[in-house]
Design an enzyme around this catalytic site. Structure first.
Site, PDB file in Angstrom:
ATOM      1  N   CYS A 262       0.793  -1.235   0.000  1.00 56.35           N
ATOM      2  CA  CYS A 262       0.000   0.000   0.000  1.00 56.35           C
ATOM      3  C   CYS A 262       0.819   1.276   0.000  1.00 56.35           C
ATOM      4  CB  CYS A 262      -0.960  -0.022   1.181  1.00 56.35           C
ATOM      5  SG  CYS A 262      -2.117  -1.376   1.069  1.00 56.35           S
ATOM      6  N   PHE A 263       1.594   1.491   1.075  1.00 53.64           N
ATOM      7  CA  PHE A 263       2.293   2.778   1.174  1.00 53.64           C
ATOM      8  C   PHE A 263       3.098   3.110  -0.088  1.00 53.64           C
ATOM      9  CE2 PHE A 263       0.526   3.525   4.960  1.00 53.64           C
ATOM     10  CZ  PHE A 263       1.205   3.314   6.151  1.00 53.64           C
TER      11      PHE A 263
END
Ligand code: UDX
Length: 422
Positions: A262-263
């Site tokens: 995600c990040f």
């Protein structure tokens, strides 16, 4: 309510299971027949704490997996939870969003009741309005009967069930009040503030939240890098900083930086979007650059301690991007292992869960089934993932040629470990 969830990854599967736990009847639409089979047998194709128990309770009763979109015309809500992986230029790849919207549209051709299409996938602002809505309407052939919602998720891998059932907030972006009212009902029973907003604001809340969490991590790492040169313990510093109620103590752990599915991709997509609209994402670029450089500091430290890495045997403990998962996507161990190999070192790898995930990235290195076996005869050891069991290692390090230990996650308790930035 009857809900169709499209996409059986960790967000879709956890959402489907938790919606059935909240009393809804859920059809999980998943194209992978093996996943459909596993779920309908009451098993989970992924590891998520608490998920198996919920599946066992609901599968075959009010939760089932299916490869078809037939359930859509009988449901009140269709929730899109498909992946939006990083594209070649750093943008979010929305191809799966488009095809899910088309399939939902086609499935709604026979639906004559009001229906809400909701997007839970992480998508750039404007996607629900400009891609999902026109695509669904184009293929459904009806207009006034469909509402559109954007409902971002804030689920951490490994803690997704806990995070779903205990949200800090529920964000409901909607095209009109009715759509938002209908959709807000699916979360009935969860005690959390509900934020009603526009579709684009809801999409941006997700990106801004992840970007800020990543910023906290890179900030802590930059402070750590400065502190290490000054002989200051950054964990003492961030403990003092985090007690400010405006800051809070979370996501201030300095170390090897952030990985995961995600990040990195969300930061990259947000940066790409900024440039597209004529903004220079200076801070986001810095957050990503600090994160890219952090693992290399481990290599520099290692060379300082044992000299030229060619021919040296280096144990890498921790391959998953964080503890309590077998997921190695964007793990900080990946650039470290690549650099060790490039400099001619032999890597001896161990992770409690992620050996097989990492072996798909680096099939040629040696994987061991315990920390002790990986440490045996090693010239140095790098601890890359915050597995609590690594905190109990001490005598095992005596198996090494010399106790040269670099801790990249502040997880070790033995005194002779050197920290990456402490
Ligand atoms: C993240 C967000 O937390 C979640 O809200 C969002 O929905 C999905 O992305 P996840 O990627 O599962 O969740 O992992 P998270 O627990 O946030 O950790 C991300 C990475 O940051 C890991 O590599 C972890 O090791 C690292 N991290 C986390 C730090 O380096 N320091 C910290 O203080 C916290």
């Amino acid at each position: 309510m009857r809900i169709s969830v499209v996409g059986g990854g960790y967000v879709g599967l956890v959402s489907a299971a938790c919606f059935s736990e909240l009393g809804h009847t859920v059809d999980l639409i998943e194209i992978d027949p093996a996943k459909v089979e596993a779920i309908n047998q009451g098993g989970s194709p992924i590891y998520e704490k608490g998920l198996d128990e919920i599946l066992k309770e609901h599968v075959g009763r009010d939760l089932k997996a299916t490869p078809t979109y037939e359930s859509i015309e009988h449901s009140q809500v269709a929730l899109i939870c498909v992946g939006t992986p990083q594209g070649k230029g750093g943008e979010a790849d929305l191809s799966m969003i488009g095809s899910a919207a088309k399939s939902i549209g086609l499935a709604l051709q026979n639906c004559h009741d009001y229906h809400v299409v909701a997007v839970k996938s992480t998508v750039p602002p404007g996607t629900t309005e400009n891609l999902v809505k026109p695509t669904v309407l184009k293929y459904s052939g009806i207009f006034q009967e469909i509402g559109f919602v954007m409902n971002p998720e804030f689920l951490r891998e490994g803690l997704a069930v806990q995070d779903f059932m205990n949200p800090d907030r529920i964000v409901v972006g909607s095209s009109d009040k009715k759509a938002g009212d209908v959709f807000a009902g699916v979360y009935g029973g969860l005690d959390a503030p509900v934020i009603r907003t526009s579709l684009t604001a809801a999409e941006m809340i997700k990106y801004a939240s992840n970007a800020f969490l990543a910023t906290k991590i890179s900030f802590s790492n930059e402070i750590g890098n400065i502190c290490k040169r000054l002989g200051i313990d950054v964990y003492e510093v961030m403990k003092g900083v985090g007690l400010d109620h405006r800051i809070n103590p979370y996501f201030l752990n300095a170390g090897a930086g952030f990985g995961g599915s995600c990040f990195p991709k969300d930061l990259s997509a947000l940066g790409h979007l900024a440039r597209e609209v004529g903004e220079d994402p200076m801070l986001l670029n810095a957050v990503m650059e600090i994160n890219e450089r952090q693992p290399m500091r481990i290599i520099e430290l290692l060379e300082k301690r044992i000299g030229d890495l060619a021919g040296k045997r280096v144990a890498v403990l921790g391959l998953a991007f964080k503890n309590d998962t077998d997921d190695a996507r964007e793990s900080r161990s990946i650039p470290v292992i690549a650099e060790l190999k490039k400099r001619g070192a032999t890597v001896k790898a161990y992770d409690p869960k992620a050996n097989s995930s990492m072996s798909r990235i680096f099939p040629e290195i040696d994987y061991f089934s315990s920390a002790a076996e990986a440490l045996d005869g090693a010239d140095a050891c790098l601890v890359m993932t915050e597995w609590p069991q690594f905190g109990r290692l001490c005598t095992e390090f005596d198996l090494m040629k010399k106790r040269v230990i670099i801790d990249a996650r502040r997880i070790l308790s033995c005194k002779d470990a050197e920290g990456i930035c402490w």
